[in-house]
Design a protein around this motif. Structure first.
Motif, short mmCIF file in Angstrom:
data_model
loop_
_atom_site.label_atom_id
_atom_site.label_comp_id
_atom_site.label_asym_id
_atom_site.label_seq_id
_atom_site.Cartn_x
_atom_site.Cartn_y
_atom_site.Cartn_z
N VAL A 58 25.75 -2.48 15.08
CA VAL A 58 25.43 -2.73 13.67
C VAL A 58 25.33 -4.22 13.39
CG1 VAL A 58 26.10 -2.21 11.29
CG2 VAL A 58 26.80 -0.67 13.14
N ASN A 59 24.24 -4.63 12.72
CA ASN A 59 24.14 -5.98 12.18
C ASN A 59 24.77 -6.00 10.80
OD1 ASN A 59 22.74 -7.35 14.26
ND2 ASN A 59 20.78 -6.52 13.57
N ILE A 60 25.67 -6.94 10.55
CA ILE A 60 26.27 -7.12 9.23
C ILE A 60 25.44 -8.17 8.50
CG2 ILE A 60 28.33 -7.68 7.92
CD1 ILE A 60 28.57 -5.16 9.64
N LEU A 61 24.79 -7.77 7.43
CA LEU A 61 23.91 -8.65 6.67
C LEU A 61 24.67 -9.28 5.51
CD1 LEU A 61 20.91 -6.13 6.44
CD2 LEU A 61 21.35 -7.81 8.25
N MET A 113 24.64 -14.17 12.00
CA MET A 113 24.81 -12.76 11.66
C MET A 113 25.85 -12.13 12.56
SD MET A 113 22.02 -9.66 11.94
CE MET A 113 20.76 -10.55 11.05
N GLU A 114 26.81 -11.47 11.95
CA GLU A 114 27.85 -10.81 12.72
C GLU A 114 27.35 -9.47 13.24
OE1 GLU A 114 32.58 -9.60 12.35
OE2 GLU A 114 31.37 -9.86 10.54
N LYS A 115 27.78 -9.13 14.44
CA LYS A 115 27.44 -7.83 15.04
C LYS A 115 28.72 -7.08 15.35
CE LYS A 115 23.25 -9.48 17.39
NZ LYS A 115 22.56 -9.59 18.70
N ILE A 116 28.78 -5.82 14.92
CA ILE A 116 29.95 -5.01 15.24
C ILE A 116 29.51 -3.72 15.93
CG2 ILE A 116 31.22 -5.94 13.25
CD1 ILE A 116 30.90 -3.13 11.95
N ALA A 117 30.46 -3.11 16.61
CA ALA A 117 30.22 -1.82 17.24
C ALA A 117 31.24 -0.82 16.71
CB ALA A 117 30.33 -1.93 18.76
N ILE A 118 30.79 0.41 16.50
CA ILE A 118 31.68 1.50 16.11
C ILE A 118 31.63 2.54 17.22
CG2 ILE A 118 32.22 3.27 14.39
CD1 ILE A 118 32.29 0.50 13.18
N ILE A 119 32.80 2.88 17.75
CA ILE A 119 32.90 3.94 18.75
C ILE A 119 33.66 5.11 18.13
CG2 ILE A 119 33.89 4.65 20.97
CD1 ILE A 119 33.46 1.77 21.96
N ASP A 120 33.04 6.27 18.20
CA ASP A 120 33.65 7.50 17.67
C ASP A 120 33.88 8.43 18.85
OD1 ASP A 120 34.30 9.87 16.44
OD2 ASP A 120 32.38 10.14 15.42
N LEU A 121 35.12 8.48 19.33
CA LEU A 121 35.47 9.33 20.46
C LEU A 121 35.95 10.67 19.93
CD1 LEU A 121 35.84 9.74 23.50
CD2 LEU A 121 38.11 8.71 23.30
#
Length: 501
Positions: A19-22, A1-9
């Motif tokens: 976030v887990n990408i399913l 399972m891929e894991k990504i991060a979103i940063i909103d500055l």
């Protein structure tokens, strides 16, 4: 399972979501972090200030530590209005590069991500999205999932507060000045003058979420859920009139308002009031989705980059089913049988088609309570649906779906639980819950072995009885025996005896 991060500055705060990408184009947030950075503060000369840059670097290092600890595969980091406008943008990006590589969104890119987050999570045909940030306000107009116009007003809650703070004005005079200023900005937007009068205002951002929280606490609203919460015009004006006269000390004591947002909150409310006046809108719908969710859809559901989801609720339901590793064929079969029963019993229940969304949600998610414990899992399923924050469904329908699901193994529930929602549900809704609950219980019984043995159902209403004829591919004696345990509840709701062949 891929894991990504979103940063909103943003110009006011920085947010991180993990976030887990399913598989199959679904995603699920599993952690988040928020910090106040106030990048837009004291930017009258156009430069990001050293103290703000230092706070941002400190925050991004915290974010990076959490990403590393969770084995994040990719980080997508975005900077918005404050960095976009900064004269020392290049130097700032170089300073933070060792910790995090930031992409500075132009106003079109930012609006597109906000739009993508909203349009794939809210079933509102015509909308005006208002995203109030610290350094800008995004206005995005769409109709039938077609983006018709967007404009970025280069002033936000932080910058407006700064612009008018030096004037020796009472709080209510200050917000009036801000209202007048925003009204003049709105008057410059040509497409706003041809906007459809049936549009609904959709509020995005921390100020709207705080407004929703204050409203829910004031009303003693039974669901603590920001997404899809509706504030009527009268309720908003009442809250605005109460808050706009308060000094900062009193504003900070408002229940539901974040203390780090208290000083800029009246400015945000003034902006909302300006647009309500300009368009004569009757309500505000709060969106819990915005830029970050738009980025999640962009990377996890690439098809939404070309075309928004056509079935928002369905995608949200399947996200839960995949995330919980549920028996999807069983859920789908129970829903199919439920719909067959709903259609064939329509002459008796007389429920309008709008209740199909309730039945669909309950049928598809009726077994999610097993994630807590098998015993009493019908009760757990109700709790999980009520707290699921499903997209594409109103709060009322979500509540009804939870209680319908709670009836799939037992014909009754604690009526005191339903009383919590008496201000939301009508008597007709309560009657519908009982009738839909019986349908779901029978449908679930018809797949008791989870083998899909019963394919179709035909219902004949004859005198004081309903005769259900099953079309099966094999032995369905277990299913029929289990379904007949619903006979008393069926008679109570439908005033007919139940026979199953």
């Amino acid at each position: 399972m891929e894991k990504i991060a979103i940063i909103d500055l943003g110009s006011n705060s920085a947010r991180l979501v993990l976030v887990n990408i399913l598989e199959g184009g679904f995603f699920a947030v599993f952690d988040e972090l928020k910090e106040s950075v106030r990048l837009a503060q004291d930017m009258q000369d156009g430069f990001l200030k050293p103290v703000r840059i230092a706070q941002t670097i400190k925050t991004l290092k915290l974010f990076r530590r959490l990403c590393d600890a969770n084995g994040i595969d990719r980080i997508y980091a975005y900077a918005t209005a404050a960095v976009r406008k900064a004269k020392n943008q290049r130097g700032f990006l170089d300073e933070v590069a060792a910790t995090c590589k930031l992409k500075v969104l132009d106003s079109d890119e930012e609006a597109q991500l906000v739009y993508q987050g909203v349009i794939n999570s809210m079933d509102i045909p015509k909308g005006l999205i208002m995203d109030i940030g610290g350094g800008s306000i995004n206005l995005i107009y769409y109709n039938r999932k077609n983006l018709l116009g967007h404009t970025t007003i280069p002033y936000g809650a932080v910058t407006l507060t700064e612009m008018f703070k030096e004037e020796e004005l009472r709080p209510e005079e200050r917000v009036k000045k801000i209202e007048e200023f925003i009204l003049s900005e709105l008057d410059k937007i040509e497409w706003m003058k041809q906007i459809d009068p049936e549009i609904r205002l959709i509020g995005v951002g921390g100020s709207f979420r705080n407004l929703g929280k204050i409203s829910r606490m004031t009303r003693k609203y039974p669901l603590d859920m920001a997404h899809n919460y509706v504030i009527g015009k009268d309720d908003f004006i009442s809250l605005y009139n109460h808050i706009k006269v308060l000094d900062l000390d009193k504003t900070m004591k408002i229940k539901g308002l974040s203390s780090v947002r208290a000083d800029i909150f009246p400015s945000a409310l003034a902006c909302i009031n300006a647009i309500e006046k300009y368009l004569g809108l009757e309500e505000i719908v709060i969106s819990g989705s915005g830029l970050r969710e738009g980025a999640m859809f962009k990377y996890a559901v690439p098809s939404t980059n070309e075309k928004p989801l056509t079935d928002i609720l369905g995608h949200s339901i399947y996200t839960i089913l995949h995330n919980f590793d549920e028996n999807i064929p069983h859920a789908e079969h129970v829903y199919n049988l439920s719909i067959q029963l709903f259609k064939q019993l329509k002459v008796l229940h007389k429920l309008p088609r709008m209740y199909v969304k309730v039945l669909r949600t309950a049928a598809m998610l009726h077994d999610t309570g097993n994630r807590i414990k098998y015993y009493d899992h019908h009760k757990h399923s109700c709790y999980m649906i009520l707290n699921s924050n499903l997209y594409g469904i109103s709060h009322k329908d979500l509540i009804m779906a939870g209680f319908v699901a709670s009836l799939h193994r037992k014909g009754s529930f604690d009526q005191s639980e339903l009383l919590k929602y008496r201000d939301i549900l009508t008597d007709d809704d309560k009657d519908a819950i009982m009738k839909l609950g019986v349908i779901l219980r029978i449908a679930e019984s018809f797949d008791r072995s989870m083998s899909g043995v019963i394919k179709n159902i035909t219902c004949d209403v004859l005198g004081d009885s309903v005769i259900m004829k099953t079309e099966a591919d094999g032995d369905c004696s277990l299913e029929i025996k289990d379904a007949l345990t619903c006979s008393n509840d069926f008679k109570r709701s439908y005033r007919k005896n139940l026979q199953i062949l």
